[in-house]
Structures are given as C-alpha cells and as structure tokens.
Design an enzyme around this catalytic site. Sequence first.
Site, mmCIF file in Angstrom:
data_model
loop_
_atom_site.group_PDB
_atom_site.id
_atom_site.type_symbol
_atom_site.label_atom_id
_atom_site.label_comp_id
_atom_site.label_asym_id
_atom_site.label_seq_id
_atom_site.Cartn_x
_atom_site.Cartn_y
_atom_site.Cartn_z
ATOM 1 N N LYS A 225 4.025 7.501 0.713
ATOM 2 C CA LYS A 225 4.266 7.144 -0.682
ATOM 3 C C LYS A 225 5.577 6.360 -0.855
ATOM 4 O O LYS A 225 6.402 6.298 0.055
ATOM 5 C CB LYS A 225 4.277 8.417 -1.539
HETATM 6 C C1 LIG Z 1 -1.286 10.832 -2.148
HETATM 7 C C2 LIG Z 1 -2.047 11.095 -3.382
HETATM 8 C C3 LIG Z 1 -2.168 12.387 -3.930
HETATM 9 C C4 LIG Z 1 -1.801 13.633 -3.189
HETATM 10 O O1 LIG Z 1 -0.520 13.706 -2.719
HETATM 11 P P1 LIG Z 1 -0.135 14.669 -1.477
HETATM 12 O O2 LIG Z 1 1.346 14.749 -1.635
HETATM 13 O O3 LIG Z 1 -0.553 13.954 -0.227
HETATM 14 O O4 LIG Z 1 -0.800 15.962 -1.679
HETATM 15 C C5 LIG Z 1 -2.795 12.534 -5.155
HETATM 16 N N1 LIG Z 1 -3.299 11.473 -5.812
HETATM 17 C C6 LIG Z 1 -3.228 10.224 -5.316
HETATM 18 C C7 LIG Z 1 -3.790 9.086 -6.105
HETATM 19 C C8 LIG Z 1 -2.612 9.991 -4.079
HETATM 20 O O5 LIG Z 1 -2.576 8.750 -3.588
#
Ligand SMILES: *Cc1c(COP(=O)(O)O)cnc(C)c1O
Length: 400
Positions: free
Chosen positions: A186
């Site tokens: 992210k």
């Molecule tokens: C990455 C992601 C999540 C979940 O995040 P994690 O920290 O990996 O649990 C939720 N929604 C979207 C759209 C994502 O890209």
Amino acid sequence: MPGFEVLGEEERKEVLDVLSRKVLFRYEFDKERQGIYKVAEFEKAFADYCGAGWALAVSSGTAALRVALAALGIGPGDEVITQGFTFVATWEAILDIGAVPVFAEIDDTFCLDPGDVARRITPRTRAIVPVHMCGGQARIEEIIAEACRFDLPVIEDTAQSCGGRIRGKHVGTYGRMGTFSFDSVKTMTTGEGGMVLFQDEEAYIRASEYHDHGHDHDPAVGRGLEKRNFIGFNFRMMELQGALGLAQLRKLDRAILAPQRENKRRIQVALSEIPQVQLRSSPDPDGDIGSFLMFSLPTAGQARSFAQVMKEAGCPPVYWYDNTWHYYGHWEHLLGGKTPFRSGYPFRTPEGATRCTYDPDALPRTAERLSRCLTIPIQIRMDDQIPKIIAAIEKAARVL
Ligand SMILES: *Cc1c(COP(=O)(O)O)cnc(C)c1O
C-alpha cells in the site's frame, strides 16, 4: 506505488525508540513506556492529516472494515452493498461479520457507480461500502447523496487511495467511516496494519471497544478492572507498527505522493497522444494519488493486443479483467460457495438453506469496462523505466 520503497533512517529511528523502552503494546505499561505511545500518536497524526475527528489504528485493512461494520451493529441478517472490482478483502470482511455482500457495477472512475446503488437496495440493506480503487476516487458525494435517500451509512474503503482528495477534502472522510490499509504494497506501509476514521465519537468508542476484547478503556481504572459493554475481538495494532506509521506519514505527501504523481504525469503525456486511448474519469484528477495509471481502449481485443506489445517490450501492464484477486468474474471461491466450514456457512445456514449465491454474469458493465482497461502501476522510483514504458506505449499504439 508502495511506501516500502522509501523505508529508511526515519523508520529505523522511530522503531528503536520503541525497542529502547521495551514496550511493544499500545495499552498498559504506563511507567515503563516513559511517555511513548506510538499507536496513539499515529492515530492523532493520521486523523489530523486527513481532517477527521477520530482515528482508530487496527491490525490490517481487512480488520478496519470488520471493526467499522461492527461499530455500526451490522451482522447476520444484514446486507451490505459494495462493488465487483475491489480486492477480495472488502467482501471477506462483510461475510466474516455475518452479513451478505451485494455487488453493484462500477462507473468510468472504476469505483462504485452511484447510479447502480438504488436497484441493489432491499429491506435488509444496512450500509454501502464504495472502494476508492487504484489511487483514484469514487464519485463519493453522489454515492452519499444516494445513501442519504435511503438513510444508509457509507463506509469508504480507502485502502488503495491513502492521501487522495477531492477538491482538498480527503477521501475516507466523506462517509460515516473510512478504512485504510498499510500492508506491504500500500501507499504507506507499517508491514501489516490499518486505520478507521470516524465522523462521530459514538462510533469511534464502539469500534475502540470492539477491537480490544470489549475493554471500555475507562482511564480511571487499571486494565484488568475495566468493564465491558459487549463482546469484542482482538484487532489491535502494536507499537512497532505505530512507530513505522508515524515515519511513513511524515513522508507521504512529499516523498511518496509527489514523485508518484510526477511519474504518472510523464507517462500520461505519451498516452494522451493516442486518439483511441481514454483515461480513467475522476471527480478531481489533481487529488488522485498517482499510484496507478488506468486507461481504456475501444475494444477488448485492442486492449489485449496493446498489452501484448507492451509485455514483449518488457513493460507488461495490469489487465484487471484477467486478475483473480480483484475482479468479481474470477472470484471462483465466492461464486462456487467454497468455505472451510462443515455447514457451508456463510453460503448456507447451519440448517442447510441457501444464504447467498453469486452469478458470474451478474455485473455485465463491470466486465465490459474491465475488458477494455489497462493499468500501468506507478512506482516512487522509476526514472529508468519511464523511457522504456513510453517507448512501449508508442510501439503498442501502432497496432491499434
Ligand atoms: C489491501 C486492501 C484491503 C485489505 O487490507 P489488508 O491490510 O491487506 O488487510 C482492503 N480493501 C482493499 C481495496 C485493498 O486493496
């Protein structure tokens, strides 16, 4: 794209601060921690940065969604509307809390189509979860206007658009809550981690209790003596993550978003010269965080040929239409009702009745849009790659 590219001295210093006090936990140890509360500090800094009233740090972006739904009392018997182009986590969280995800189409922002919300609403609908996909922004004001007509809360899944804005106002602060992820890929990362932003203190308090086994966090009593208003779970963030988050947040605008946006702009110039190319729509292009460059071609065949040429040139674009983690049509475990549970839950009731089924052809407009769309992932450091990508684009344009 990811904050891990800029992990450095600042993160090391923050983490060592925690290790030097040997307090890895966000609660308790008030004497030993000598005034260091990294998770609490990160929450405050993140809320201030986004312009939100309250923030709660949690263990992941999936946990953030799970906690947000719980804070609204959403669970078995309820339906939650979301979109058919998102990471699986969005609907996993809805299913895991016992509710049923209902999928709607995306529009030309590649996020929830506000015009497709009304027809998905049933007497069981309890919330709407639009997802700001791929660094962009949903038409969130229109989505909230639709939600208001039906008196439904909106939870913005902002996992992929941390730092994004619409005319200066941060995405994730439009709805009743906004959720964020700081996982490995992210925009900013704490290794694993997430955040929920709130507009009202009541939801914040419920979420804070739920994410920590129901502890009511009464400051007047010791942790073991706190009372409980309801059952909870453990979705806590730890101090090392809070420390990383503080360092990453300080870099977000300057060292992450600014270079990403500039890199995206340089590649976009080349794409804009191709008459058949249509760039993704946005409610505010300047507020896009620049982590992905999405564009469409007139037909799926042209998209595939364009992708093939770019791939042969060593710069393969992402073709979400074939992706098995982000597109409804390829979620075979959801479509096939595959679950580890003997009863078949959440697709069946313990008595064996059907709770929910999913038709692979239910979202024709999402399928059509994704079949014509290509995406170039943008990095923070990609000076060497940009000329190669531009050359690949120019070569691909000749097969159109
Ligand atoms: C990455 C992601 C999540 C979940 O995040 P994690 O920290 O990996 O649990 C939720 N929604 C979207 C759209 C994502 O890209």
